[in-house]
Design a protein around this motif. Structure first.
Motif, mmCIF file in Angstrom:
data_model
loop_
_atom_site.group_PDB
_atom_site.id
_atom_site.type_symbol
_atom_site.label_atom_id
_atom_site.label_comp_id
_atom_site.label_asym_id
_atom_site.label_seq_id
_atom_site.Cartn_x
_atom_site.Cartn_y
_atom_site.Cartn_z
ATOM 1 N N VAL A 136 48.393 50.822 47.798
ATOM 2 C CA VAL A 136 46.990 51.067 48.126
ATOM 3 C C VAL A 136 47.017 52.276 49.413
ATOM 4 C CG1 VAL A 136 44.767 50.197 48.621
ATOM 5 C CG2 VAL A 136 46.666 48.720 46.990
ATOM 6 N N PHE A 137 46.373 53.108 49.210
ATOM 7 C CA PHE A 137 46.231 54.039 50.174
ATOM 8 C C PHE A 137 44.862 54.521 50.369
ATOM 9 C CE2 PHE A 137 47.623 56.267 46.311
ATOM 10 C CZ PHE A 137 46.598 57.283 46.304
ATOM 11 N N GLY A 138 44.527 55.065 51.586
ATOM 12 C CA GLY A 138 43.069 55.518 52.039
ATOM 13 C C GLY A 138 42.144 54.494 52.561
ATOM 14 N N GLU A 139 41.336 54.835 53.535
ATOM 15 C CA GLU A 139 40.380 53.906 54.032
ATOM 16 C C GLU A 139 38.948 54.520 53.085
ATOM 17 O OE1 GLU A 139 40.323 51.480 55.426
ATOM 18 O OE2 GLU A 139 42.159 51.352 56.724
ATOM 19 N N PRO A 140 38.250 53.483 52.688
ATOM 20 C CA PRO A 140 38.339 52.009 53.192
ATOM 21 C C PRO A 140 38.852 51.065 52.099
ATOM 22 C CG PRO A 140 36.147 52.380 52.324
ATOM 23 C CD PRO A 140 36.854 53.870 52.413
ATOM 24 N N LEU A 141 39.563 51.752 51.176
ATOM 25 C CA LEU A 141 40.118 50.876 49.971
ATOM 26 C C LEU A 141 41.204 49.714 50.920
ATOM 27 C CD1 LEU A 141 40.149 50.226 46.974
ATOM 28 C CD2 LEU A 141 41.812 52.105 46.822
ATOM 29 N N VAL A 142 42.120 50.373 51.623
ATOM 30 C CA VAL A 142 43.095 49.529 52.115
ATOM 31 C C VAL A 142 42.586 48.476 52.955
ATOM 32 C CG1 VAL A 142 44.707 49.435 53.871
ATOM 33 C CG2 VAL A 142 44.757 51.538 52.288
ATOM 34 N N SER A 143 41.711 48.610 53.820
ATOM 35 C CA SER A 143 40.806 47.544 54.289
ATOM 36 C C SER A 143 40.149 46.713 53.328
ATOM 37 C CB SER A 143 39.818 48.000 55.568
ATOM 38 O OG SER A 143 40.447 48.760 56.478
ATOM 39 N N THR A 144 39.814 47.137 52.327
ATOM 40 C CA THR A 144 38.893 46.055 51.252
ATOM 41 C C THR A 144 39.982 45.349 50.472
ATOM 42 O OG1 THR A 144 37.061 47.718 51.439
ATOM 43 C CG2 THR A 144 37.315 45.976 49.638
ATOM 44 N N LEU A 145 40.508 46.211 49.853
ATOM 45 C CA LEU A 145 41.647 45.563 48.761
ATOM 46 C C LEU A 145 42.706 45.110 49.325
ATOM 47 C CD1 LEU A 145 42.260 45.250 45.798
ATOM 48 C CD2 LEU A 145 43.435 47.519 45.612
ATOM 49 N N ILE A 146 43.494 45.380 50.257
ATOM 50 C CA ILE A 146 44.716 44.636 50.869
ATOM 51 C C ILE A 146 44.537 43.225 51.099
ATOM 52 C CG2 ILE A 146 46.410 44.712 52.514
ATOM 53 C CD1 ILE A 146 46.916 46.576 50.376
ATOM 54 N N PRO A 147 43.540 42.903 51.897
ATOM 55 C CA PRO A 147 43.178 41.364 51.904
ATOM 56 C C PRO A 147 42.937 40.648 51.135
ATOM 57 C CG PRO A 147 41.859 42.650 53.674
ATOM 58 C CD PRO A 147 42.646 43.717 52.627
ATOM 59 N N MET A 148 42.404 40.797 49.850
ATOM 60 C CA MET A 148 42.342 40.212 48.614
ATOM 61 C C MET A 148 43.738 40.113 47.870
ATOM 62 S SD MET A 148 38.673 41.318 47.101
ATOM 63 C CE MET A 148 38.897 43.158 47.053
ATOM 64 N N LEU A 149 44.455 41.128 47.957
ATOM 65 C CA LEU A 149 46.011 40.856 47.241
ATOM 66 C C LEU A 149 46.944 40.276 48.032
ATOM 67 C CD1 LEU A 149 46.471 44.756 45.944
ATOM 68 C CD2 LEU A 149 45.650 42.597 44.768
ATOM 69 N N THR A 150 46.956 40.464 49.424
ATOM 70 C CA THR A 150 47.886 39.726 50.259
ATOM 71 C C THR A 150 47.351 38.310 50.798
ATOM 72 O OG1 THR A 150 47.116 40.749 52.147
ATOM 73 C CG2 THR A 150 48.603 41.946 51.073
ATOM 74 N N SER A 151 46.431 37.953 50.079
ATOM 75 C CA SER A 151 46.070 36.537 50.151
ATOM 76 C C SER A 151 46.918 35.727 49.214
ATOM 77 C CB SER A 151 44.694 36.226 49.936
ATOM 78 O OG SER A 151 44.570 36.428 48.500
#
Length: 296
Positions: free
Chosen positions: A272-287
């Motif tokens: 997942v690359f590029g802000e704000p996608l990283v800040s939005t999607l990564i916390p949901m996936l890495t939970s």
């Protein structure tokens, strides 16, 4: 003329409930003559002869008159809830809908179309323009305009044995999908794939402006243009290509290629690359999924 109503916003389950509800009125037994007047028919024969037409309209989500919309809802309400005017005790055996499930679905239908049948919601009652497609194929002759800059910018190097397959930009986070690939059953795997797709759609809907489209690349296969906001609003959305890389490299990119996802089927990862996608999607996936790499 009675206004035409667009009920395409009902889910398949909601449409099926209304179809089964009106189909109950093909039954001959019982003293239900009072219902013909309530449903705006002259007699039982006219009602029974019209059932197939109404059932066909709702099954195909075809536009219908406000009167027919009211008939479908009232016929279902009476057949399900009333033993005096309908067949409440036979409802579950006849339709396969348990009472509890029927109430839940029926309440949803009532909330969606009550304003239409009573004439208080002119905005949604009138038949609007056709639903815009969320996926549009890009011709094979034109997809080099996307593949060539992608290869150059990300140094794309496909391989089944050597990875990563791209030079991952900053910022980016690469998530390990192997727990999904290692699922103990097909339902568990399918649910994991759906979760990754759905969470990515939610993140895209949050971070992109309405009307924004993405370019979706599938190595050596069809290229698409994809509108996340349109897709999220469809009653029965079908992915033309998953975010989850089940079988090939699946790539979702903004037009400037600054933001998106890169799915690697053999490394079993999603970058997942590029802000704000990283800040939005990564916390949901890495939970629930581990991180493979980070490039901040």
């Amino acid at each position: 003329m009675d206004a035409q109503v667009d009920l395409a916003g009902l889910t398949p389950v909601e449409r099926e409930l209304l179809r089964l509800g009106v189909m109950q009125w093909t039954r001959l037994e019982g003293s239900k003559d009072v219902v013909t007047g309530l449903l705006d028919y002259s007699d039982r024969s006219e009602l029974r002869s019209d059932v197939a037409r109404l059932a066909g309209l709702i099954a195909t989500a075809s536009p219908m008159s406000r009167r027919d919309c009211r008939r479908l809802l009232l016929a279902t309400e009476l057949a399900f809830a009333s033993e005096t005017l309908g067949w409440s005790r036979d409802w579950s055996p006849d339709t396969g809908f348990a009472d509890r499930d029927t109430i839940t679905v029926l309440r949803s239908v009532q909330e969606k179309i009550a304003g239409i049948i009573h004439g208080g919601d002119d905005r949604v009652a009138e038949l609007g323009p056709a639903v815009q497609p969320a996926w549009s194929p890009i011709s094979m002759d034109a997809d080099d305009a996307y593949w060539t800059p992608f290869r150059q910018r990300f140094d794309f190097r496909p391989s089944m044995h050597s990875w990563p397959a791209i030079t991952e930009p900053a910022p980016s986070v690469t998530v390990d999908l192997s727990p999904i690939f290692a699922a103990r059953s097909h339902p568990e795997f399918t649910a994991g794939v759906a979760a990754v797709n759905s969470l990515t759609l939610l993140a895209l809907a949050r971070v992109l402006e309405p009307g924004t489209s993405l370019v979706v690349l599938d190595w050596q296969h069809q290229t698409y243009r994809f509108w996340p906001h349109r897709f999220a609003c469809q009653p029965d959305p079908q992915w033309q290509m998953d975010v989850f890389p089940n079988g090939d490299y699946y790539i979702f990119l903004t037009e400037d290629m600054n933001t998106g996802t890169f799915g690697h089927p053999w490394e079993q990862t999603l970058c997942v690359f590029g802000e704000p996608l990283v800040s939005t999607l990564i916390p949901m996936l890495t939970s629930w999924l581990p991180v493979q790499r980070t490039n901040r």
